[in-house]
Design a protein around this motif. Sequence first.
Motif, PDB file in Angstrom:
ATOM      1  N   GLU A 113      -9.077 -39.679  27.436  1.00  0.00           N
ATOM      2  CA  GLU A 113      -8.636 -38.816  28.934  1.00  0.00           C
ATOM      3  C   GLU A 113     -10.555 -38.553  28.795  1.00  0.00           C
ATOM      4  O   GLU A 113     -10.911 -38.508  30.280  1.00  0.00           O
ATOM      5  CB  GLU A 113      -8.064 -37.833  28.655  1.00  0.00           C
ATOM      6  N   LEU A 134      -2.788 -27.075  18.776  1.00  0.00           N
ATOM      7  CA  LEU A 134      -3.693 -26.551  20.073  1.00  0.00           C
ATOM      8  C   LEU A 134      -2.600 -26.659  21.257  1.00  0.00           C
ATOM      9  O   LEU A 134      -2.866 -25.861  22.578  1.00  0.00           O
ATOM     10  CB  LEU A 134      -3.625 -28.613  20.250  1.00  0.00           C
ATOM     11  N   MET A 138      -5.910 -39.698  21.959  1.00  0.00           N
ATOM     12  CA  MET A 138      -5.414 -39.893  23.581  1.00  0.00           C
ATOM     13  C   MET A 138      -6.873 -38.309  24.289  1.00  0.00           C
ATOM     14  O   MET A 138      -7.043 -39.271  25.629  1.00  0.00           O
ATOM     15  CB  MET A 138      -4.423 -38.268  23.485  1.00  0.00           C
ATOM     16  N   LEU A 139      -7.060 -37.652  23.414  1.00  0.00           N
ATOM     17  CA  LEU A 139      -8.004 -36.662  24.173  1.00  0.00           C
ATOM     18  C   LEU A 139      -9.020 -37.369  24.862  1.00  0.00           C
ATOM     19  O   LEU A 139     -10.348 -37.102  25.297  1.00  0.00           O
ATOM     20  CB  LEU A 139      -8.327 -35.756  23.411  1.00  0.00           C
ATOM     21  N   VAL A 154     -12.871 -27.137  29.361  1.00  0.00           N
ATOM     22  CA  VAL A 154     -11.941 -27.065  28.496  1.00  0.00           C
ATOM     23  C   VAL A 154     -11.262 -28.588  27.557  1.00  0.00           C
ATOM     24  O   VAL A 154     -10.988 -27.838  26.364  1.00  0.00           O
ATOM     25  CB  VAL A 154     -10.466 -26.882  29.366  1.00  0.00           C
ATOM     26  N   LEU A 155     -11.701 -28.767  28.272  1.00  0.00           N
ATOM     27  CA  LEU A 155     -11.141 -30.764  27.002  1.00  0.00           C
ATOM     28  C   LEU A 155     -12.275 -30.588  26.649  1.00  0.00           C
ATOM     29  O   LEU A 155     -11.838 -31.156  25.151  1.00  0.00           O
ATOM     30  CB  LEU A 155     -11.199 -31.600  28.552  1.00  0.00           C
ATOM     31  N   LEU A 192     -11.194 -28.745  23.420  1.00  0.00           N
ATOM     32  CA  LEU A 192     -10.680 -29.184  22.647  1.00  0.00           C
ATOM     33  C   LEU A 192     -10.736 -29.952  21.788  1.00  0.00           C
ATOM     34  O   LEU A 192     -10.726 -30.519  20.920  1.00  0.00           O
ATOM     35  CB  LEU A 192     -10.121 -29.030  23.445  1.00  0.00           C
ATOM     36  N   GLU A 239       3.510 -35.325  24.044  1.00  0.00           N
ATOM     37  CA  GLU A 239       3.433 -36.301  23.296  1.00  0.00           C
ATOM     38  C   GLU A 239       4.235 -35.309  22.207  1.00  0.00           C
ATOM     39  O   GLU A 239       4.940 -36.248  21.579  1.00  0.00           O
ATOM     40  CB  GLU A 239       1.747 -36.338  22.650  1.00  0.00           C
ATOM     41  N   GLN A 270      -2.516 -36.727  12.080  1.00  0.00           N
ATOM     42  CA  GLN A 270      -2.051 -35.880  13.366  1.00  0.00           C
ATOM     43  C   GLN A 270      -2.926 -35.800  14.763  1.00  0.00           C
ATOM     44  O   GLN A 270      -3.669 -36.132  15.274  1.00  0.00           O
ATOM     45  CB  GLN A 270      -1.510 -35.318  13.285  1.00  0.00           C
ATOM     46  N   ILE A 305      -3.807 -37.293  18.013  1.00  0.00           N
ATOM     47  CA  ILE A 305      -4.236 -36.403  19.556  1.00  0.00           C
ATOM     48  C   ILE A 305      -5.569 -36.532  19.851  1.00  0.00           C
ATOM     49  O   ILE A 305      -6.038 -37.331  21.225  1.00  0.00           O
ATOM     50  CB  ILE A 305      -4.662 -34.507  19.027  1.00  0.00           C
ATOM     51  N   ILE A 353      -4.479 -31.463  30.880  1.00  0.00           N
ATOM     52  CA  ILE A 353      -4.426 -31.270  29.425  1.00  0.00           C
ATOM     53  C   ILE A 353      -3.345 -31.230  28.873  1.00  0.00           C
ATOM     54  O   ILE A 353      -2.451 -32.160  28.288  1.00  0.00           O
ATOM     55  CB  ILE A 353      -5.343 -31.100  28.634  1.00  0.00           C
ATOM     56  N   MET A 371      -0.364 -33.570  28.850  1.00  0.00           N
ATOM     57  CA  MET A 371      -0.554 -35.207  28.096  1.00  0.00           C
ATOM     58  C   MET A 371       0.029 -35.157  26.602  1.00  0.00           C
ATOM     59  O   MET A 371       0.704 -35.204  26.422  1.00  0.00           O
ATOM     60  CB  MET A 371      -2.149 -35.477  27.872  1.00  0.00           C
ATOM     61  N   LEU A 372      -0.194 -33.156  26.279  1.00  0.00           N
ATOM     62  CA  LEU A 372       0.073 -32.843  25.065  1.00  0.00           C
ATOM     63  C   LEU A 372       1.802 -32.612  25.018  1.00  0.00           C
ATOM     64  O   LEU A 372       2.168 -32.533  23.884  1.00  0.00           O
ATOM     65  CB  LEU A 372      -0.571 -31.767  24.322  1.00  0.00           C
ATOM     66  N   ARG A 417     -13.791 -29.518  19.133  1.00  0.00           N
ATOM     67  CA  ARG A 417     -12.220 -28.428  17.594  1.00  0.00           C
ATOM     68  C   ARG A 417     -12.101 -29.218  16.825  1.00  0.00           C
ATOM     69  O   ARG A 417     -11.814 -29.055  15.999  1.00  0.00           O
ATOM     70  CB  ARG A 417     -11.469 -27.508  18.170  1.00  0.00           C
ATOM     71  N   LEU A 468      -1.067 -30.552  17.006  1.00  0.00           N
ATOM     72  CA  LEU A 468      -0.457 -30.440  18.069  1.00  0.00           C
ATOM     73  C   LEU A 468      -0.185 -29.328  18.667  1.00  0.00           C
ATOM     74  O   LEU A 468      -0.099 -28.865  19.972  1.00  0.00           O
ATOM     75  CB  LEU A 468       0.911 -31.686  18.311  1.00  0.00           C
TER      76      LEU A 468
END
Lengths: 221, 221
Positions: free
Chosen positions: A92, B150, A88-89, A146-147, A150, B92, A81, A85, B85, B88-89, A153, B147
């Motif tokens: 981006e 987040l 994706m991130l 922000v991105l 995340l 998903e 999981q 994610i 963000i 996107m999330l 983390r 997910l």
Amino acid sequence: MTASTGTRHDGDSIHRALREDILSGASRSGEAMREVTLAERFGVSRTPVRQALGRLEQERLLERGARGLFVKRVDAREVVQVYDIRIMLEAECASQAALSRDSSDIARLQGLLERDQSLTDPSDRERTVNNLEFHSAIGVAAHNPVLTDLLQRLSSHLIHTPRSTLSVGNRWAEALQEHASILAAISDRDGIRASSLARRHMERAREIRLDLIRAEFSQPS
Amino acid sequence: MTASTGTRHDGDSIHRALREDILSGASRSGEAMREVTLAERFGVSRTPVRQALGRLEQERLLERGARGLFVKRVDAREVVQVYDIRIMLEAECASQAALSRDSSDIARLQGLLERDQSLTDPSDRERTVNNLEFHSAIGVAAHNPVLTDLLQRLSSHLIHTPRSTLSVGNRWAEALQEHASILAAISDRDGIRASSLARRHMERAREIRLDLIRAEFSQPS
DNA sequence: CACGCATTTAGTGGATACACTAAAGCCGAT
DNA sequence: ATCGGCTTTAGTGTATCCACTAAATGCGTG
């Protein structure tokens, strides 16, 4: 075991030290994190230790069990999981880095990459840290706190798995190649290319991680 | 102002209470959060307050300024970053919900939706909370704690903006329609459709939020 | 009146002492 | 030997005190 004597410790430094212990595997999965024990080890009172533990709990590196906090056990499902994610991130992030980077971002990435390329047979730990640094530098280049936050983390969610994916076969050399091509795309301000390269880079990491997990399950510690 | 007397407070409940204060706007942006003041208000010592403040800081709802902690000021740039963000999330998440949902998930979502549809002229606060609940239920349906976690975190990044987007024009009714169609897609196990509907839903929210921000800047408080 | 310096003070960070809880050990009875 | 209930104890949660730091404040001087 990380240093205890010599340096004065405050809440923040204890947080970092414990974090490092967990991520490096010095603290094993499932191990108890007792306030008094840690306080003695760092030569401080329980108060700053408590602050550090609280943070680590929120970062999901610790979990609350029957008797206090323990180093979180990773399960395969969660690892997948996290990777999904992250794919994706990171994609981006690379895209935004390509659009927002300035010349100093490129210089920094270039420097990190060259340093990594010049290493001969780095340790597993070294690979992990340097890899993290490179990805983190992409985060900086994206100029999106922000991105970046995340991603930071999420990265730490994974690293306390037994071994990094970067010591499997010639993955390290491969990863450096991929880093180089991502950097090139970012440098060219080609968001699309950066994004898809980053995506493939992370997908590859996920595959290897899955292999590692499967191997671990058939031959447990 | 949230209740102070009557209930016994521990660290956890204080955390929730303060969180609620911030998200509801009862604590204004930039306002100082002093340990002693809060301790008096809740009738406890500084210790549990400190724990709560620490957590809120890590959740990025507070920021450390010259003199302690303050309710974080939102800036337009960051709001956009969070929305991007989230888009996107949430997409998903909806997709995974469509694939992983069980019948009780559908029932729960259905229940929430019908409740929302039956409300006549709900308050801004009510809209916000209910909306959050619906999105959170989609998270549950996705059966992906990483997910969901987040998203939860990201949602709260935004909500302490002055007003929710759900009180603009007929946005509330519109949002409910969109919720309904997302639910239908999830119920049909159509991940693709769920994903793109959720994406559009959030993109719409972002547009409205941007309008709100622009309006706020031209007519400041 | 403005500027620099000493002083006050508001506020956090850490230490220690006390309170409370629930798991682990223990002991006797069956 | 095993089970039920009592006692112990390991461990966290909270309160309070002391230490430290840096912003505000006031005062004297140019």
